[in-house]
Design an enzyme around this catalytic site. Structure first.
Site, mmCIF file in Angstrom:
data_model
loop_
_atom_site.group_PDB
_atom_site.id
_atom_site.type_symbol
_atom_site.label_atom_id
_atom_site.label_comp_id
_atom_site.label_asym_id
_atom_site.label_seq_id
_atom_site.Cartn_x
_atom_site.Cartn_y
_atom_site.Cartn_z
ATOM 1 N N THR A 115 0.833 -1.194 0.000
ATOM 2 C CA THR A 115 0.000 0.000 0.000
ATOM 3 C C THR A 115 0.870 1.247 0.000
ATOM 4 O O THR A 115 2.043 1.199 0.386
ATOM 5 C CB THR A 115 -0.973 -0.002 1.205
ATOM 6 N N CYS B 119 -2.657 8.452 5.964
ATOM 7 C CA CYS B 119 -3.305 7.199 6.363
ATOM 8 C C CYS B 119 -2.330 6.345 7.169
ATOM 9 O O CYS B 119 -1.130 6.574 7.166
ATOM 10 C CB CYS B 119 -3.727 6.415 5.139
ATOM 11 N N HIS C 199 -5.748 -0.505 5.855
ATOM 12 C CA HIS C 199 -5.354 0.836 5.411
ATOM 13 C C HIS C 199 -6.525 1.749 5.763
ATOM 14 O O HIS C 199 -7.580 1.670 5.140
ATOM 15 C CB HIS C 199 -5.110 0.809 3.898
#
Length: 196
Positions: free
Chosen positions: A42, A47, A64
């Site tokens: 990712t 985040c 996530h």
């Protein structure tokens, strides 16, 4: 989003030439649990991705999430729900809570104009507090700062690779996050998939 199956046809599945392995790319609000020889990958700005694993059964997973939490949230874009979904899926697949270990990444303050209470800092504090409250040992972390990150997690072993991305990439990720946060203000919480 429901847990993505670790199969060749799973959404976001591809062969990563650099790592020389099958991989699954996670987007915001995704989580994946797998016992397969693959990488979960990712990109993170503000985040956070939590990587949890149980070495005894060679099982791990990654989430996530975009925002720390909302007491009424039932969407995996919120950390509180994303953590519960990930832990519950691990337990359903044979992990034991007492053996879970964690590695956490992200929470960079990549968005300009959010100086008083930056979302990256709030996300990072949330995940550390959550793990402490749940008594899940934290084995590694790379949180905060101003850099976006690429994270590669190998769920069978718990091995993780983290690459801080150059500032040229920061603008792209920050723009995408700004657009996503703008949509969050206009959209209801319900829904199965949210992409930016």
């Amino acid at each position: 989003m429901n847990a993505i199956p670790a199969a060749a046809a799973a959404p976001g599945t591809y062969f990563d030439a650099e790592l020389q392995t099958r991989a699954i790319k996670l987007l915001p609000a995704d989580y994946v649990v797998s016992d397969q020889p693959l990488a979960l990958i990712t990109l993170l700005g503000s985040c956070v991705a939590a990587c949890l694993y149980d070495n005894a059964v060679a099982l791990g997973g990654m989430n996530h999430f975009m925002l720390p939490g909302d007491s009424d949230a039932v969407c995996s874009r919120y950390g509180v729900h994303a953590m519960e979904l990930l832990i519950n899926e691990l337990l359903k697949r044979g992990a034991r809570r007492s053996r879970l270990q964690a590695k956490v990444f992200g929470g960079g303050n990549v968005l300009n104009g959010f100086h008083n209470d930056p979302i990256g800092t709030r996300n990072a504090c949330f995940v550390l507090d959550y793990l402490a409250a749940e008594r899940i040992p934290l084995m590694a972390q790379d949180l905060g700062d101003i850099h976006p990150r690429k994270v590669c997690f190998f769920p069978q072993s718990g091995r993780t690779l983290v690459k801080r991305l150059p500032s040229a990439r920061t603008d792209v990720i920050a723009d995408a996050e700004r657009a996503y946060y703008g949509r969050l203000k206009r959209e209801p919480v319900s829904g199965s998939v949210e992409l930016f």
